[in-house]
Each structure stands twice: as structure tokens, then as C-alpha cells.
Design a protein around this motif. Structure first.
Motif, PDB file in Angstrom:
ATOM      1  N   SER A 238      19.427  47.348  75.723  1.00 36.02           N
ATOM      2  CA  SER A 238      18.298  47.429  75.533  1.00 36.02           C
ATOM      3  C   SER A 238      17.542  46.251  76.005  1.00 36.02           C
ATOM      4  O   SER A 238      16.473  46.410  77.020  1.00 36.02           O
ATOM      5  CB  SER A 238      17.482  47.987  74.241  1.00 36.02           C
ATOM      6  OG  SER A 238      18.015  47.065  73.206  1.00 36.02           O
TER       7      SER A 238
ATOM      8  N   VAL B 155      17.477  46.545  80.018  1.00 34.13           N
ATOM      9  CA  VAL B 155      16.739  47.743  80.551  1.00 34.13           C
ATOM     10  C   VAL B 155      15.099  47.423  80.406  1.00 34.13           C
ATOM     11  O   VAL B 155      14.304  47.662  81.253  1.00 34.13           O
ATOM     12  CB  VAL B 155      16.985  48.899  79.612  1.00 34.13           C
ATOM     13  CG1 VAL B 155      16.149  50.359  80.052  1.00 34.13           C
ATOM     14  CG2 VAL B 155      18.395  49.533  80.114  1.00 34.13           C
ATOM     15  N   TYR B 156      14.889  46.670  79.103  1.00 26.51           N
ATOM     16  CA  TYR B 156      13.086  46.562  79.194  1.00 26.51           C
ATOM     17  C   TYR B 156      12.704  45.614  80.059  1.00 26.51           C
ATOM     18  O   TYR B 156      11.879  45.614  80.852  1.00 26.51           O
ATOM     19  CB  TYR B 156      13.147  45.986  77.591  1.00 26.51           C
ATOM     20  CG  TYR B 156      11.467  45.440  77.444  1.00 26.51           C
ATOM     21  CD1 TYR B 156      10.636  46.127  77.114  1.00 26.51           C
ATOM     22  CD2 TYR B 156      11.396  43.970  77.263  1.00 26.51           C
ATOM     23  CE1 TYR B 156       9.309  45.815  77.043  1.00 26.51           C
ATOM     24  CE2 TYR B 156      10.131  43.527  77.325  1.00 26.51           C
ATOM     25  CZ  TYR B 156       9.159  44.337  77.076  1.00 26.51           C
ATOM     26  OH  TYR B 156       7.858  43.816  76.763  1.00 26.51           O
ATOM     27  N   TYR B 157      13.676  44.517  80.352  1.00 27.20           N
ATOM     28  CA  TYR B 157      13.340  43.568  81.237  1.00 27.20           C
ATOM     29  C   TYR B 157      13.317  44.007  82.734  1.00 27.20           C
ATOM     30  O   TYR B 157      12.276  43.769  83.215  1.00 27.20           O
ATOM     31  CB  TYR B 157      14.368  42.257  81.518  1.00 27.20           C
ATOM     32  CG  TYR B 157      13.846  41.346  82.295  1.00 27.20           C
ATOM     33  CD1 TYR B 157      12.906  40.281  82.209  1.00 27.20           C
ATOM     34  CD2 TYR B 157      14.728  41.025  83.479  1.00 27.20           C
ATOM     35  CE1 TYR B 157      12.572  39.202  83.010  1.00 27.20           C
ATOM     36  CE2 TYR B 157      14.431  40.094  84.326  1.00 27.20           C
ATOM     37  CZ  TYR B 157      13.406  39.144  84.374  1.00 27.20           C
ATOM     38  OH  TYR B 157      13.079  38.281  85.139  1.00 27.20           O
ATOM     39  N   SER B 158      14.200  44.876  83.037  1.00 23.44           N
ATOM     40  CA  SER B 158      13.822  45.584  84.341  1.00 23.44           C
ATOM     41  C   SER B 158      12.650  46.322  84.513  1.00 23.44           C
ATOM     42  O   SER B 158      12.248  46.411  85.548  1.00 23.44           O
ATOM     43  CB  SER B 158      15.382  46.422  84.453  1.00 23.44           C
ATOM     44  OG  SER B 158      15.398  47.156  85.687  1.00 23.44           O
ATOM     45  N   TYR B 159      12.352  47.188  83.536  1.00 20.97           N
ATOM     46  CA  TYR B 159      11.275  47.814  83.478  1.00 20.97           C
ATOM     47  C   TYR B 159      10.057  47.157  83.667  1.00 20.97           C
ATOM     48  O   TYR B 159       9.166  47.488  84.523  1.00 20.97           O
ATOM     49  CB  TYR B 159      11.206  48.878  82.046  1.00 20.97           C
ATOM     50  CG  TYR B 159       9.890  49.451  82.077  1.00 20.97           C
ATOM     51  CD1 TYR B 159       9.336  50.561  82.693  1.00 20.97           C
ATOM     52  CD2 TYR B 159       8.955  48.994  81.080  1.00 20.97           C
ATOM     53  CE1 TYR B 159       8.329  51.226  82.718  1.00 20.97           C
ATOM     54  CE2 TYR B 159       7.691  49.323  80.815  1.00 20.97           C
ATOM     55  CZ  TYR B 159       7.386  50.579  81.658  1.00 20.97           C
ATOM     56  OH  TYR B 159       6.071  51.387  81.515  1.00 20.97           O
ATOM     57  N   LYS B 160      10.095  46.069  82.865  1.00 21.49           N
ATOM     58  CA  LYS B 160       8.790  44.925  82.689  1.00 21.49           C
ATOM     59  C   LYS B 160       8.727  44.405  84.211  1.00 21.49           C
ATOM     60  O   LYS B 160       7.523  44.231  84.594  1.00 21.49           O
ATOM     61  CB  LYS B 160       9.155  43.960  81.904  1.00 21.49           C
ATOM     62  CG  LYS B 160       7.836  42.983  81.679  1.00 21.49           C
ATOM     63  CD  LYS B 160       8.328  41.900  80.698  1.00 21.49           C
ATOM     64  CE  LYS B 160       7.124  40.919  80.586  1.00 21.49           C
ATOM     65  NZ  LYS B 160       7.549  39.717  79.514  1.00 21.49           N
TER      66      LYS B 160
ATOM     67  N   ARG C 243       9.765  45.560  87.130  1.00 23.83           N
ATOM     68  CA  ARG C 243       9.551  46.694  88.096  1.00 23.83           C
ATOM     69  C   ARG C 243       8.180  47.080  88.020  1.00 23.83           C
ATOM     70  O   ARG C 243       7.212  47.340  89.116  1.00 23.83           O
ATOM     71  CB  ARG C 243      10.128  47.737  87.771  1.00 23.83           C
ATOM     72  CG  ARG C 243       9.932  48.934  88.871  1.00 23.83           C
ATOM     73  CD  ARG C 243      11.163  50.204  88.914  1.00 23.83           C
ATOM     74  NE  ARG C 243      12.374  49.853  88.309  1.00 23.83           N
ATOM     75  CZ  ARG C 243      12.782  50.358  87.002  1.00 23.83           C
ATOM     76  NH1 ARG C 243      12.221  51.167  86.424  1.00 23.83           N
ATOM     77  NH2 ARG C 243      14.011  50.097  86.891  1.00 23.83           N
ATOM     78  N   LYS C 244       7.375  46.974  86.642  1.00 24.48           N
ATOM     79  CA  LYS C 244       5.976  47.172  86.594  1.00 24.48           C
ATOM     80  C   LYS C 244       5.124  46.253  87.250  1.00 24.48           C
ATOM     81  O   LYS C 244       4.087  46.225  87.968  1.00 24.48           O
ATOM     82  CB  LYS C 244       5.749  47.409  85.312  1.00 24.48           C
ATOM     83  CG  LYS C 244       4.243  47.614  84.831  1.00 24.48           C
ATOM     84  CD  LYS C 244       4.167  47.750  83.363  1.00 24.48           C
ATOM     85  CE  LYS C 244       2.690  47.918  83.013  1.00 24.48           C
ATOM     86  NZ  LYS C 244       2.250  47.785  81.547  1.00 24.48           N
TER      87      LYS C 244
ATOM     88  N   SER D 102       5.951  44.174  89.857  1.00 32.70           N
ATOM     89  CA  SER D 102       6.338  44.149  90.961  1.00 32.70           C
ATOM     90  C   SER D 102       5.262  45.293  91.625  1.00 32.70           C
ATOM     91  O   SER D 102       4.741  45.120  92.686  1.00 32.70           O
ATOM     92  CB  SER D 102       7.674  44.379  91.448  1.00 32.70           C
ATOM     93  OG  SER D 102       8.016  44.653  92.720  1.00 32.70           O
ATOM     94  N   ASN D 103       5.252  46.378  91.067  1.00 31.65           N
ATOM     95  CA  ASN D 103       4.540  47.698  91.469  1.00 31.65           C
ATOM     96  C   ASN D 103       3.021  47.162  91.559  1.00 31.65           C
ATOM     97  O   ASN D 103       2.116  47.595  92.343  1.00 31.65           O
ATOM     98  CB  ASN D 103       4.806  48.876  90.781  1.00 31.65           C
ATOM     99  CG  ASN D 103       5.952  49.594  91.094  1.00 31.65           C
ATOM    100  OD1 ASN D 103       6.564  49.305  92.218  1.00 31.65           O
ATOM    101  ND2 ASN D 103       6.698  50.377  90.231  1.00 31.65           N
TER     102      ASN D 103
END
Length: 164
Positions: free
Chosen positions: A21, A24-29, A31-32, A34-35
Motif C-alpha cells: 500500500s 501504491v499510494y506514493y505512485s498515485y501521489k 502521478r497526480k 505530475s498531471n
């Protein structure tokens, strides 16, 4: 045949989920962020009627874009001290690389540490002071990740556009 106890399966699944987890959280953060950075860059580009045909992002902190047709460069630095710049290459006479290096003595050995790396734009109008855009800041990052190559590459690209 292999038999798995349901309790062992539940505990193992929970342990696997718990250990995965944070990643996954760090990857989501990441990506957000970066976008959001890309959206800000695109918004600034469109408000200045610039369509970057070449661009580069690095460290999720810097973004350069060049419109080959209008010969304009867009630069973004994100983070604590954000910066947005638009440079018209028609007004630029020369592009150089600026480095700030300090010497450190470790025992009897001398080491050179790069503290700052930037592209510096010298304008045709002598009254216009040079513009510097940061490529690397040693206070923000502990090591370099190809920034010297990025600076040399962009200096070469920009010099080719200045010759035209």
C-alpha cells in the motif's frame, strides 16, 4: 495436492496488501502531481499562444518547451519557489551554461561540488539583463541525474535556432 489453511491465506494476503500500500499510494501521489504540473505548463503555453514541439521534463520539478515555429521557449520550475518564463529567441543573441562550483577538501583530496546549473540567455538589447533559467539546484537535490547533459543538449538546440 497442496492444501492452504484459510487463516494463513487471509493473514498472508493482509500482510502483502499492507506492505504494498505505501508504494501504491506514493505512485498515485506522484502521478497526480505530475498531471497537475503538466496541466499548468499546458495552460501557460496556451495563454501565450505557444505550441511546444520539443519539450523535456525532469525530476518532476522542471519543464522546458520550445515552439519551433514561433521560436519561443517556455520554462517552468515547480515546487516551493515556482517560476514561469517565456523567452522569445528572436531577442536572444547567445545562450550559455552557467555553473556554480565549490571546492571541498576531504583530508588531502580536493572535490568539486556543483551547487547550481542553469542556462543563461544574453539578449541583443544590451540594456536587457541576462535571463537565467535553473536546470539544477544543489540545495534541493543531493545528486545529479543527467542535468549537465540536459543543459548541454538544450544549449545546442537553442543555438541552432539562433543561427536561423
Amino acid at each position: 495436492m497442496i492444501s492452504i489453511d484459510s487463516v494463513t491465506l487471509v493473514v498472508t494476503s493482509f500482510a502483502l496488501l499492507a506492505s504494498a500500500s505505501p508504494f501504491v499510494y506514493y505512485s498515485y501521489k506522484l502521478r497526480k502531481i505530475s498531471n497537475e504540473n503538466l496541466a499548468t505548463f499546458e495552460e501557460f503555453s496556451s495563454t501565450n499562444n505557444v505550441i511546444p514541439t520539443q519539450h523535456e521534463r525532469w525530476r518532476n520539478h522542471y519543464h522546458l518547451g520550445l515552439d519551433n515555429q514561433s521560436k519561443k521557449l517556455i520554462y517552468h520550475r515547480f515546487g516551493s519557489y515556482p517560476e514561469q518564463s517565456l523567452i522569445d529567441l528572436g531577442e536572444v543573441a547567445k545562450v550559455s551554461i552557467q555553473e556554480k562550483i565549490r571546492r571541498v577538501l576531504v583530508g588531502k583530496e580536493k572535490r568539486f561540488i556543483l551547487d547550481f546549473l542553469a542556462l543563461q540567455f544574453h539578449f541583443k538589447d544590451a540594456s536587457h539583463s541576462p535571463k537565467t533559467i535553473e536546470i539544477y539546484d544543489g540545495e534541493l537535490f543531493s545528486d545529479m541525474a543527467g542535468e549537465r547533459g540536459i543543459a548541454q543538449k538544450w544549449r545546442k538546440i537553442l543555438e541552432n535556432h539562433l543561427k536561423d
